[in-house]
Design a protein around this motif. Structure first.
Motif, PDB file in Angstrom:
ATOM      1  N   LEU A  29      84.271 110.041  89.008  1.00 58.42           N
ATOM      2  CA  LEU A  29      85.628 109.966  88.433  1.00 58.42           C
ATOM      3  C   LEU A  29      86.119 111.335  87.963  1.00 58.42           C
ATOM      4  N   LEU A  30      85.218 112.130  87.381  1.00 53.17           N
ATOM      5  CA  LEU A  30      85.634 113.484  86.966  1.00 53.17           C
ATOM      6  C   LEU A  30      86.124 114.262  88.186  1.00 53.17           C
ATOM      7  N   LYS A  31      85.385 114.085  89.300  1.00 59.83           N
ATOM      8  CA  LYS A  31      85.777 114.745  90.561  1.00 59.83           C
ATOM      9  C   LYS A  31      87.148 114.251  90.999  1.00 59.83           C
ATOM     10  N   GLU A  32      87.328 112.929  90.979  1.00 63.09           N
ATOM     11  CA  GLU A  32      88.606 112.328  91.408  1.00 63.09           C
ATOM     12  C   GLU A  32      89.781 112.909  90.606  1.00 63.09           C
ATOM     13  N   PHE A  33      89.570 113.163  89.325  1.00 64.93           N
ATOM     14  CA  PHE A  33      90.644 113.708  88.481  1.00 64.93           C
ATOM     15  C   PHE A  33      90.726 115.235  88.544  1.00 64.93           C
ATOM     16  N   ILE A 121      77.318  99.601  77.892  1.00 67.72           N
ATOM     17  CA  ILE A 121      76.038  99.864  78.567  1.00 67.72           C
ATOM     18  C   ILE A 121      76.232  99.992  80.090  1.00 67.72           C
ATOM     19  N   GLY A 122      75.569 100.984  80.681  1.00 63.94           N
ATOM     20  CA  GLY A 122      75.456 101.080  82.145  1.00 63.94           C
ATOM     21  C   GLY A 122      76.714 101.586  82.850  1.00 63.94           C
ATOM     22  N   LYS A 123      76.879 101.129  84.107  1.00 66.02           N
ATOM     23  CA  LYS A 123      77.955 101.678  84.960  1.00 66.02           C
ATOM     24  C   LYS A 123      79.359 101.556  84.364  1.00 66.02           C
ATOM     25  N   PRO A 124      79.722 100.398  83.760  1.00 66.07           N
ATOM     26  CA  PRO A 124      81.073 100.341  83.170  1.00 66.07           C
ATOM     27  C   PRO A 124      81.259 101.409  82.089  1.00 66.07           C
ATOM     28  N   GLY A 125      80.220 101.621  81.290  1.00 63.76           N
ATOM     29  CA  GLY A 125      80.287 102.640  80.241  1.00 63.76           C
ATOM     30  C   GLY A 125      80.382 104.038  80.830  1.00 63.76           C
ATOM     31  N   ALA A 126      79.658 104.272  81.919  1.00 60.05           N
ATOM     32  CA  ALA A 126      79.692 105.586  82.583  1.00 60.05           C
ATOM     33  C   ALA A 126      81.106 105.876  83.082  1.00 60.05           C
ATOM     34  N   LYS A 127      81.712 104.879  83.731  1.00 58.67           N
ATOM     35  CA  LYS A 127      83.092 105.067  84.229  1.00 58.67           C
ATOM     36  C   LYS A 127      84.047 105.319  83.064  1.00 58.67           C
ATOM     37  N   ASN A 128      83.910 104.514  82.014  1.00 58.15           N
ATOM     38  CA  ASN A 128      84.818 104.675  80.871  1.00 58.15           C
ATOM     39  C   ASN A 128      84.614 106.013  80.161  1.00 58.15           C
ATOM     40  N   SER A 129      83.401 106.548  80.209  1.00 54.62           N
ATOM     41  CA  SER A 129      83.170 107.850  79.552  1.00 54.62           C
ATOM     42  C   SER A 129      84.044 108.919  80.209  1.00 54.62           C
ATOM     43  N   ALA A 130      84.115 108.883  81.539  1.00 51.19           N
ATOM     44  CA  ALA A 130      84.945 109.872  82.246  1.00 51.19           C
ATOM     45  C   ALA A 130      86.428 109.628  81.953  1.00 51.19           C
ATOM     46  N   PHE A 132      87.750 108.193  79.385  1.00 51.94           N
ATOM     47  CA  PHE A 132      88.042 108.510  77.975  1.00 51.94           C
ATOM     48  C   PHE A 132      88.199 110.021  77.792  1.00 51.94           C
ATOM     49  N   ILE A 133      87.354 110.770  78.450  1.00 49.62           N
ATOM     50  CA  ILE A 133      87.465 112.234  78.361  1.00 49.62           C
ATOM     51  C   ILE A 133      88.754 112.714  79.028  1.00 49.62           C
ATOM     52  N   VAL A 134      89.110 112.085  80.133  1.00 51.01           N
ATOM     53  CA  VAL A 134      90.381 112.456  80.777  1.00 51.01           C
ATOM     54  C   VAL A 134      91.538 112.189  79.799  1.00 51.01           C
ATOM     55  N   SER A 135      91.470 111.070  79.069  1.00 51.82           N
ATOM     56  CA  SER A 135      92.506 110.777  78.055  1.00 51.82           C
ATOM     57  C   SER A 135      92.581 111.877  77.009  1.00 51.82           C
ATOM     58  N   LEU A 144      96.684 116.211  84.071  1.00 51.16           N
ATOM     59  CA  LEU A 144      95.737 115.108  83.886  1.00 51.16           C
ATOM     60  C   LEU A 144      96.448 113.876  83.344  1.00 51.16           C
ATOM     61  N   SER A 145      97.427 114.112  82.506  1.00 54.05           N
ATOM     62  CA  SER A 145      98.229 113.020  81.968  1.00 54.05           C
ATOM     63  C   SER A 145      98.918 112.278  83.121  1.00 54.05           C
TER      64      SER A 145
END
Ligand code: RP5
Length: 167
Positions: A29-33, A121-130, A132-135, A144-145
């Motif tokens: 996701l970081l790459k995608e953004f 926990i796990g993959k959903p959390g990993a996706k949301n971490s990216a 959330f940082i983009v936010s 990015l906005s």
């Protein structure tokens, strides 16, 4: 794995290579953004000195935020947060016999003073971490906005399209 570009905006740290299967979701996701990142396997327990040296290097290179992923008695996020005033997002990994409940509680129950923004926990959390940082970064980087607004729109359209596909 390894470094990507020379000026990382986001540092992704994980306690073990075994966490990569989950954390590649965040990196993708970081790459995608189009967010610059640096990915390392470094453990709060197994490589404490190298972890501190790496955080110091990142701080000097102007890192904006950290993602810290770890399983079991997960101290990585807390240790990183103790050495930076940048936001630290924790991802509890579903490894070990408790399947991530242990890591979740280790991260989310930080004593007051040194927060770790803990995801699920796990993959959903990993996706949301990216995401959330983009936010967070979107406050500083208008492009990015815009991308985040498009991402949400595309996601909503996908969900609405799924209803139409039902028999
Ligand atoms: C944690 O211990 C790591 O983050 C990993 O989730 C867990 C197990 O590590 P390995 O034994 O697979 O290296 O530090």
């Amino acid at each position: 794995m390894g470094s990507q570009k020379t000026t990382p905006l986001v540092a992704v740290l994980m306690g073990s290579k075994s966490d990569w299967d989950i954390m590649k979701e965040a990196v993708s996701l970081l790459k995608e953004f189009g967010v610059d990142y640096d990915v390392r396997v470094l453990s709060a327990h197994r490589t404490p000195a190298e972890l501190l040296a790496h955080i110091e290097k990142l701080e000097n290179s102007g890192v904006s935020a950290y993602i810290a992923a770890a399983g079991m008695a997960a101290h990585l996020g807390g240790v990183v947060a103790a050495h930076t005033i940048k936001p630290v997002i924790g991802v509890p990994i579903d490894s070990g016999s408790l399947q991530g409940i242990d890591a979740l509680l280790s991260m989310v129950q930080m004593p007051p003073g040194i927060p770790v923004a803990t995801m699920g926990i796990g993959k959903p959390g990993a996706k949301n971490s990216a995401l959330f940082i983009v936010s967070i970064l979107a406050n500083q980087y208008p492009e990015l906005s815009t991308k985040l607004v498009h991402y949400r729109k595309a996601q909503a359209e996908k969900v609405l399209g799924e209803s139409l596909e039902l028999p």
